[in-house]
Design an enzyme around this catalytic site. Structure first.
Site, PDB file in Angstrom:
ATOM      1  N   ASP A 331      54.166  18.916   9.500  1.00 27.01           N
ATOM      2  CA  ASP A 331      55.091  19.574  10.401  1.00 27.01           C
ATOM      3  C   ASP A 331      55.116  18.787  11.709  1.00 27.01           C
ATOM      4  O   ASP A 331      54.203  18.003  11.992  1.00 27.01           O
ATOM      5  CB  ASP A 331      54.629  21.011  10.643  1.00 27.01           C
ATOM      6  CG  ASP A 331      55.637  21.832  11.414  1.00 27.01           C
ATOM      7  OD1 ASP A 331      56.814  21.445  11.426  1.00 27.01           O
ATOM      8  OD2 ASP A 331      55.241  22.843  12.010  1.00 27.01           O
ATOM      9  N   ASP A 640      52.174  25.950   9.187  1.00 23.53           N
ATOM     10  CA  ASP A 640      51.605  27.048   9.954  1.00 23.53           C
ATOM     11  C   ASP A 640      52.309  28.376   9.723  1.00 23.53           C
ATOM     12  O   ASP A 640      51.821  29.412  10.131  1.00 23.53           O
ATOM     13  CB  ASP A 640      51.618  26.727  11.455  1.00 23.53           C
ATOM     14  CG  ASP A 640      53.021  26.426  11.974  1.00 23.53           C
ATOM     15  OD1 ASP A 640      53.973  26.509  11.178  1.00 23.53           O
ATOM     16  OD2 ASP A 640      53.164  26.098  13.164  1.00 23.53           O
ATOM     17  N   ASP A 644      55.722  28.046   4.899  1.00 21.99           N
ATOM     18  CA  ASP A 644      54.988  26.886   4.395  1.00 21.99           C
ATOM     19  C   ASP A 644      54.049  27.228   3.238  1.00 21.99           C
ATOM     20  O   ASP A 644      53.564  26.333   2.546  1.00 21.99           O
ATOM     21  CB  ASP A 644      54.154  26.257   5.524  1.00 21.99           C
ATOM     22  CG  ASP A 644      55.009  25.719   6.643  1.00 21.99           C
ATOM     23  OD1 ASP A 644      56.057  25.124   6.345  1.00 21.99           O
ATOM     24  OD2 ASP A 644      54.648  25.899   7.819  1.00 21.99           O
TER      25      ASP A 644
END
Length: 909
Positions: A331, A640, A644
């Site tokens: 990310d 997070d 995800d």
């Protein structure tokens, strides 16, 4: 009602949705409608799935081919040779099972964490009355009220909004709160851009709104992710897969050898019981009983090392998997970047100023043309900073030794830039108190505040918003001395484009004089005639340590890919800053809409060549991970948010964020970063490679023992002589040496070039040709020494028990010397430092003490059928061990010499 296809709620008009769901915006649902819909749709909660039964989880620890052989050996040994020997074998099996059970008892709880996300209350309109009810009772058609601080209780189609902003980062990965609207959108609008929908379990950060419940429970977006988590395959790690394959091959090999030994004994006319015991001895000898325990403990040591570097491992095999990672999908927000919007450039008065510093700490300098300046000496700069300070609803404050914000991150960045110039909120509001404001609305794209300038006894209006919305309202601009000059619109648009090309988010500022006597502010006051102040350009800056970590990964042959919910331009700019693209080369990027058009057959190749993926949906993250795995990659995936979790579980190793991560992502991940820092991933990869190196050292050390013991039994059966070692003695050797001698290898330091090596190929066997040759060499040497000393003892008239004890001692001492060889697979221990790993020497001393116990203690003599030895037997065992050490050392030297000669030959033109 079926839900095979997701309804396009964002595409439909509010009136048609109200009619379709039999609801009314002014009165809500009737009680009769609610009861009917609760019967049809069920409670607004996620379906819980049954976890593993602890008893079945424990019993599954015995589901291993090598354990089958040990259990069979114990069952046969008990009636034939006595239950003492059988109990020792069963004890070994039980220890392995307990350790494995403890390792796996912390199984995934992602579904439970998702279900708990809906345990909230909600304000709802029913029968014309507003009331508070548990969110679990909501049904499609309910009218729900939202305000700042609320968690959205179901998927809603917005009917009314007033400055409503929602943090959807846990669902979409978007780092900035999303402003909501009520207008219908096109059917192909990506999830992250569906501004007229509010999604279950996201958080209202600002404003109020009224929404129509369109989906509940498993039908919500979070419910869809729940199903994706259930569908995601939790893959075996390379190590567990290789050990599993190795175990099955070894099982059939052992069964074949045992059957051969029994057939040979039967053919020679020996007692069938003795032949069977010889077969059992051969089977037990060939099984590396200590391997599961040693691997588990070695990985646990790696876990402790990683914890010191801010990486918490939830699943032990993940330690080794990290070392074999070939691609890291990460990310952007908070992992590669600081998750703190920062003003980096200001364009005002015809000059461009750069601002140093990063994050919310108000420390930094202002520069003009590369030279540091004092902001107070630049009136236009001071005025645009004051505008950002006053036209602002965020709060910046120090707490627990760090700077925190309350409110929108973009507004917080403006506060920080003003603080860096010495402008502070309280003094500024004291001299320029706010009288009125026009809050930000998406239809107008600006915020305006009215202030009384006490020093000038005048009323000023400050505006901030998009450049497009402000430039058209301005008829002039300020120069550096705050004089009004003509507005150069073309130049302004060019400057905005330049900032956008760098991935910077741009806010424009303007000022106007308020001449009305009323102390109120309306849209007609800011419609035209404004004076343009300038632009503030900001970005969530990359972490400096992440830049170095990306470079380290690339040197190690690991490719880094960015998967983010942010816009393509911003993502590519950050990717370039952290070094994901080669200098002068284009960074390949795709957004979610373009990715959706890629066919399943083309996706693996597309995923391979693309570096940045932006505005992606949860199922697209899952598709990307699977596509890369289809190309043979070992994939680490960071995340997070709730969105995800499916990809984290599908990845070979899922990495969750400890600070910003949701419970769902943490439960689905194999590793959690306590500092949310990409640099920690690189450190964990380094530790993982070190752990794998040490595991290979352990395996290459322990396999020769099993080869030697098996050969001793096979030779005895072949020549029809007494067994030199009994099964119970073999178990003693395998378990005691694995723990006392093998485990110290886990404490070997990482070799200096470990992050300069290419990732090992996923299909590379644990034992390479080199290590297999060395294992056979050492196994033959141990066989010759043990069998030779056993026969030498019998030839001198010693009892069988004493001769067997001497043979056992040869293995214990020989393995101690070979342990020194295995500290490095290519170099001598003198190059590493003789005493650089004191655990090795402690293990050797402990092993010798254990041998003293089994040789001289009466109880141990009774349990393991041993007898006391004299000094001669000890000296002969030491001589055999020293010979093994020197032969292996010579083999290493020859290989190094040949390798260096080959390198010199290649370097010679």
């Amino acid at each position: 009602m079926t839900y095979d296809k997701t309804p396009q709620w964002h595409q439909q008009k509010a009136d048609s949705l109200l009619e379709a769901l039999k609801s009314d915006q002014r009165h809500g649902l009737t009680l009769a409608n609610v009861l009917q819909k609760q019967e049809e749709f069920g409670p607004n909660r996620l379906t819980r799935r049954k976890g593993k039964n602890p008893l079945l989880l424990f019993l599954s620890q015995f589901h291993h081919p090598l354990i089958y052989i040990l259990l069979l050996s114990a069952a046969v040994t008990g009636p034939l040779k006595g239950w003492v020997d059988a109990s020792v074998i069963l004890g070994v099996v039980l220890v392995n099972a307990i350790i494995g059970f403890i390792q796996e008892i912390n199984a995934l709880r992602a579904i439970a964490a998702l279900a708990n996300a809906l345990s909230i209350n909600s304000a709802v309109l029913r029968d014309g009355q507003r009331s508070i009810i548990p969110a679990i009772e909501l049904v499609p058609g309910d009218i729900v009220y939202l305000q700042s601080g609320d968690k959205v209780p179901a998927d809603l189609r917005m009917l009314q909004v007033r400055e409503l902003q929602i943090d959807e980062s846990t669902l979409t990965g978007e780092s900035v709160s999303v402003e909501k609207s009520t207008q219908p959108l096109s059917a192909d609008t990506p999830l992250a851009d569906r501004g007229n929908l509010a999604f279950s379990s996201t958080l209202v950060t600002y404003g109020t709104g009224v929404g129509l419940v369109v989906e509940t429970g498993d039908r919500t977006e979070i419910g869809r992710i729940n199903r994706l988590i259930g569908e995601a395959t939790e893959l075996e790690t390379p190590l567990t897969r290789k050990i599993g394959q190795f175990s099955w091959i070894l099982m059939w090999f052992i069964i074949g050898l045992a059957a051969l030994a029994f057939a040979m004994g039967w053919w020679r006319g020996e007692n069938l019981v003795d032949s069977f015991i010889a077969s059992v001895a051969l089977a037990v000898a060939a099984i590396p009983e200590g391997l599961p325990v040693a691997v588990t403990i070695t990985l646990a040591i790696g876990v402790r090392r990683m914890a010191r570097r801010n990486a918490i491992i939830r699943k032990l095999p993940a330690v080794e998997t990290l070392g074999g990672t070939t691609i890291i999908c990460t990310d952007k927000t908070g992992t590669l970047t600081q998750n703190q919007m920062t003003v980096q450039a200001i364009q005002t008065g015809g000059s461009r100023y750069t601002v140093s510093g990063a994050g919310y700490t108000p420390e930094g300098d202002f520069s003009l043309n590369g030279k540091r300046i004092t902001p107070a000496e630049h009136p236009a700069l001071t005025e645009i900073l004051r505008a950002g300070l006053l036209c602002n609803d965020a709060r910046l404050f120090a707490e627990a030794g760090s700077w925190q914000i309350e409110g929108d991150p973009t507004e917080a960045a403006l506060l920080v830039s003003a603080h860096k110039a010495g402008l502070h909120r309280d003094p500024a509001e004291e001299t320029n108190p706010r009288l009125d404001a026009i809050p930000f609305e998406s239809a107008h794209q600006f915020m305006a505040t009215l202030h009384h300038n006490r020093a000038e006894d005048a009323h000023h209006i400050y505006l901030k918003g998009s450049a497009e919305s402000l430039i058209g309202r301005c008829d002039a601009a300020f120069d550096t001395a705050l004089n009004r000059v003509p507005l150069d619109v073309e130049t302004l648009h060019r400057e905005v484009a330049e900032f956008a090309a760098q991935g910077l988010r741009v806010l424009a500022f303007a000022r106007a004089e308020h001449v009305d006597e009323e102390r109120t502010l309306g849209h007609h006051h800011v419609k035209q005639g404004l004076t343009f102040l300038g632009l503030q350009a900001m970005i969530d800056p990359p972490r400096p340590e992440a830049i170095q970590a990306v470079a380290d990964c690339q040197r190690a042959g690991i490719r880094v890919k960015m998967i983010t919910g942010d816009h393509v331009g911003t993502a590519v700019a950050i990717a370039r800053q952290i070094g994901l693209g080669q200098a002068g080369q284009t960074i390949h990027a795709l957004d979610g809409r373009a990715l959706a058009d890629v066919s399943a057959s083309d996706l693996p190749a597309t995923a391979e060549k693309t570096t940045v993926f932006a505005r992606v949906a949860p199922e697209q993250k899952l598709r990307l991970v699977t596509a890369l795995q289809d190309r043979g990659h070992i994939v680490a995936m960071t995340g997070d948010g709730v969105n995800d979790a499916p990809a984290l579980r599908q990845a070979n190793i899922g990495v969750a964020m400890g600070i910003t991560g949701t419970d769902v992502s943490k439960e689905a991940a194999a590793m959690v970063l306590t500092d949310d820092n990409f640099a920690t991933i690189a450190a964990a990869v380094e530790e993982g490679r070190g752990v794998y190196d040490n595991l290979v050292k352990f395996i290459s050390w322990t396999i020769p023992t099993n080869i030697g013991q098996g050969l001793v039994i096979l030779v005895a059966v072949l020549f029809g002589v007494t067994l030199p070692i009994l099964p119970v003695q073999i178990l003693w050797l395998n378990m005691s040496t694995a723990i006392l001698l093998g485990l110290p290898l886990a404490f070997e330091s990482k070799e200096s070039d470990i992050m300069q090596r290419r990732p090992r190929h996923p299909d590379q066997p644990i034992l390479t040709g080199l290590l297999l040759f060395r294992s056979l060499l050492v196994g033959i040497l141990l066989t010759a020494a043990a069998f030779g000393l056993f026969e030498w003892e019998l030839w001198h008239g010693e009892a069988v028990n004493k001769a067997r004890t001497a043979a056992v001692n040869v293995f214990a001492v020989g393995q101690s010397f070979y342990l020194l060889n295995c500290r490095s697979l290519t170099h001598s221990m003198f190059r590493l430092g003789v005493f650089s790993n004191l655990w090795v020497w402690g293990g050797i001393i402990a092993m010798l003490l254990a041998q003293v116990a089994i040789i001289y203690m009466p109880t141990m003599n009774w349990l393991f059928h041993t007898a006391a030895l004299g000094p001669d037997e000890w000296l002969l065992a030491a001589g055999g061990g020293l010979l093994i050490y020197w032969i292996v050392g010579l083999e290493k030297w020859i290989r190094r010499w040949l390798q260096e000669r080959g390198h010199r030959a290649m370097a010679t033109p």
